[in-house]
Design a protein around this motif. Structure first.
Motif, PDB file in Angstrom:
ATOM      1  N   GLU A   1       0.797  -1.214   0.125  1.00  0.00           N
ATOM      2  CA  GLU A   1       0.039   0.079  -0.096  1.00  0.00           C
ATOM      3  C   GLU A   1       0.920   1.220   0.149  1.00  0.00           C
ATOM      4  OE1 GLU A   1      -3.361   0.331   0.039  1.00  0.00           O
ATOM      5  OE2 GLU A   1      -4.026  -1.618   0.187  1.00  0.00           O
ATOM      6  N   ALA A   2       0.514   2.303  -0.750  1.00  0.00           N
ATOM      7  CA  ALA A   2       1.347   3.536  -0.864  1.00  0.00           C
ATOM      8  C   ALA A   2       1.184   4.190   0.391  1.00  0.00           C
ATOM      9  CB  ALA A   2       0.800   4.441  -1.964  1.00  0.00           C
ATOM     10  N   GLU A   3      -0.102   4.134   1.076  1.00  0.00           N
ATOM     11  CA  GLU A   3      -0.323   4.686   2.363  1.00  0.00           C
ATOM     12  C   GLU A   3      -1.123   3.340   3.265  1.00  0.00           C
ATOM     13  OE1 GLU A   3       0.748   7.392   3.748  1.00  0.00           O
ATOM     14  OE2 GLU A   3       1.340   8.154   1.931  1.00  0.00           O
ATOM     15  N   PRO A   4      -0.458   3.116   4.432  1.00  0.00           N
ATOM     16  CA  PRO A   4      -1.248   1.955   5.020  1.00  0.00           C
ATOM     17  C   PRO A   4      -2.822   2.261   5.030  1.00  0.00           C
ATOM     18  CG  PRO A   4       0.769   2.400   6.071  1.00  0.00           C
ATOM     19  CD  PRO A   4       0.699   3.615   5.067  1.00  0.00           C
ATOM     20  N   LYS A   5      -3.464   1.364   4.941  1.00  0.00           N
ATOM     21  CA  LYS A   5      -4.888   1.374   5.014  1.00  0.00           C
ATOM     22  C   LYS A   5      -5.754   0.863   6.417  1.00  0.00           C
ATOM     23  CE  LYS A   5      -8.886   1.093   1.796  1.00  0.00           C
ATOM     24  NZ  LYS A   5      -8.705   2.602   1.774  1.00  0.00           N
ATOM     25  N   LEU A   6      -6.409   1.596   6.811  1.00  0.00           N
ATOM     26  CA  LEU A   6      -7.193   1.030   8.164  1.00  0.00           C
ATOM     27  C   LEU A   6      -8.246   0.098   7.625  1.00  0.00           C
ATOM     28  CD1 LEU A   6      -7.839   1.110  10.937  1.00  0.00           C
ATOM     29  CD2 LEU A   6      -9.377   3.210  10.613  1.00  0.00           C
ATOM     30  N   LEU A   7      -8.432  -1.031   8.213  1.00  0.00           N
ATOM     31  CA  LEU A   7      -9.512  -1.976   7.973  1.00  0.00           C
ATOM     32  C   LEU A   7     -10.257  -2.031   9.548  1.00  0.00           C
ATOM     33  CD1 LEU A   7      -7.885  -4.597   5.852  1.00  0.00           C
ATOM     34  CD2 LEU A   7      -9.118  -2.722   4.983  1.00  0.00           C
ATOM     35  N   PRO A   8     -11.363  -1.696   9.759  1.00  0.00           N
ATOM     36  CA  PRO A   8     -11.953  -1.343  11.085  1.00  0.00           C
ATOM     37  C   PRO A   8     -12.418  -2.868  11.231  1.00  0.00           C
ATOM     38  CG  PRO A   8     -13.322  -0.506   9.237  1.00  0.00           C
ATOM     39  CD  PRO A   8     -12.188  -0.875   8.651  1.00  0.00           C
ATOM     40  N   LYS A   9     -12.542  -3.328  12.655  1.00  0.00           N
ATOM     41  CA  LYS A   9     -13.096  -4.368  13.205  1.00  0.00           C
ATOM     42  C   LYS A   9     -14.471  -4.641  12.487  1.00  0.00           C
ATOM     43  CE  LYS A   9     -14.706  -6.573  17.570  1.00  0.00           C
ATOM     44  NZ  LYS A   9     -14.754  -6.245  18.972  1.00  0.00           N
ATOM     45  N   GLY A  10     -14.565  -6.083  12.063  1.00  0.00           N
ATOM     46  CA  GLY A  10     -15.750  -6.455  11.490  1.00  0.00           C
ATOM     47  C   GLY A  10     -15.806  -6.533   9.975  1.00  0.00           C
ATOM     48  N   THR A  11     -14.710  -5.799   9.408  1.00  0.00           N
ATOM     49  CA  THR A  11     -14.689  -5.979   8.068  1.00  0.00           C
ATOM     50  C   THR A  11     -14.189  -7.398   7.633  1.00  0.00           C
ATOM     51  OG1 THR A  11     -13.290  -3.832   7.982  1.00  0.00           O
ATOM     52  CG2 THR A  11     -12.886  -5.045   6.205  1.00  0.00           C
ATOM     53  N   VAL A  12     -14.907  -7.598   6.451  1.00  0.00           N
ATOM     54  CA  VAL A  12     -14.937  -8.982   5.640  1.00  0.00           C
ATOM     55  C   VAL A  12     -13.932  -8.633   4.575  1.00  0.00           C
ATOM     56  CG1 VAL A  12     -15.788 -10.708   4.629  1.00  0.00           C
ATOM     57  CG2 VAL A  12     -17.029  -9.471   6.544  1.00  0.00           C
ATOM     58  N   LEU A  13     -12.711  -9.519   4.780  1.00  0.00           N
ATOM     59  CA  LEU A  13     -11.680  -9.517   3.630  1.00  0.00           C
ATOM     60  C   LEU A  13     -12.008 -10.713   2.881  1.00  0.00           C
ATOM     61  CD1 LEU A  13      -9.086  -8.141   2.325  1.00  0.00           C
ATOM     62  CD2 LEU A  13      -7.807 -10.258   3.932  1.00  0.00           C
ATOM     63  N   LYS A  14     -12.311 -10.325   1.708  1.00  0.00           N
ATOM     64  CA  LYS A  14     -12.888 -11.376   0.583  1.00  0.00           C
ATOM     65  C   LYS A  14     -11.830 -11.377  -0.709  1.00  0.00           C
ATOM     66  CE  LYS A  14     -16.408 -11.774  -3.048  1.00  0.00           C
ATOM     67  NZ  LYS A  14     -17.807 -11.296  -3.609  1.00  0.00           N
ATOM     68  N   CYS A  15     -11.320 -12.822  -0.596  1.00  0.00           N
ATOM     69  CA  CYS A  15     -10.306 -12.929  -1.889  1.00  0.00           C
ATOM     70  C   CYS A  15     -11.213 -13.796  -2.901  1.00  0.00           C
ATOM     71  CB  CYS A  15      -9.216 -13.664  -1.206  1.00  0.00           C
ATOM     72  SG  CYS A  15      -8.063 -12.458  -0.415  1.00  0.00           S
ATOM     73  N   THR A  16     -10.844 -13.453  -4.300  1.00  0.00           N
ATOM     74  CA  THR A  16     -11.562 -14.316  -5.286  1.00  0.00           C
ATOM     75  C   THR A  16     -10.418 -14.681  -6.263  1.00  0.00           C
ATOM     76  OG1 THR A  16     -13.641 -13.016  -4.999  1.00  0.00           O
ATOM     77  CG2 THR A  16     -13.020 -14.113  -7.073  1.00  0.00           C
TER      78      THR A  16
END
Length: 209
Positions: free
Chosen positions: A155-170
């Protein structure tokens, strides 16, 4: 390469939380200033290596190089993670077969980098974030995956992923004759360590907030 802390020696356990890994094309990991990965004192480093017999005796010369930093210089501890699955079966001849994996984050995390991993039938890979407020965002899209060029995308700038975020990979696979790298388009393909089998791993590096 996995870290096994002293307290866990002698126990039968699945290896979790890889320290580092190598696949074709992967470059050395260079963290930002002040960022580090913790290895508890007295730990053992365990190498998991995927060998393929070639019919003659060979010698393994795998090694790892680490750069140490003073604890007082560490401002952020980086942890690894993976969103993936071993539960799939790619039909023979399928030219665009999708496999999806999801992971719900149990705490706020700052995303640093991503590395998609498949084998020779890998065609495309995408990371998406489904946020608690109902919105979603593409984090990384690799439309033309290349097994020989597996990179960490930072990431060019670190990105906040808040609690409860669903990380989806396809992950999308091409198990047809049109894929010139396909070892055998006439068979169904499942998860396995050998290159002629398949994997579906969305590796990522992040920092607990």
């Amino acid at each position: 390469v996995f870290v096994v802390p002293p307290r866990e020696r002698g126990q039968r356990r699945e290896l979790e939380g890889a320290l580092l890994g190598y696949a074709p094309g992967t470059q050395p990991t260079n963290l930002r200033e002040g960022y580090g990965i913790k290895i508890p004192a007295g730990s053992k480093l365990v190498f998991q290596l995927h060998y393929t017999p070639i019919g003659s005796v060979a010698h393994d010369r795998s090694s790892i190089g680490l750069v140490y930093m003073d604890e007082s210089e560490v401002t952020h501890e980086v942890k690894g993670g993976v969103c993936g699955t071993t539960d799939f079966n790619i039909p023979a001849g399928a030219d665009e077969y999708s496999v999806v994996a999801k992971e719900t984050l149990k705490e706020d995390r700052t995303l640093m980098a991503m590395l998609p991993h498949m084998h020779l039938r890998g065609k495309a890979f995408r990371y998406e974030a489904e946020y608690p407020d109902g919105t979603s965002e593409i984090l990384l899209d690799v439309p033309e995956y290349d097994f020989n060029w597996q990179l960490w995308y930072e990431e060019a700038e670190p990105k906040l992923l808040p609690k409860g975020t669903v990380l989806k990979c396809t992950a999308v696979y091409d198990n047809s004759d049109d894929n010139v790298y396909n070892p055998d388009a006439s068979i169904d393909v499942a998860f396995g360590d050998q290159t002629w089998e398949e994997m579906m791993h969305g590796f990522y590096g992040s920092i607990p907030v």
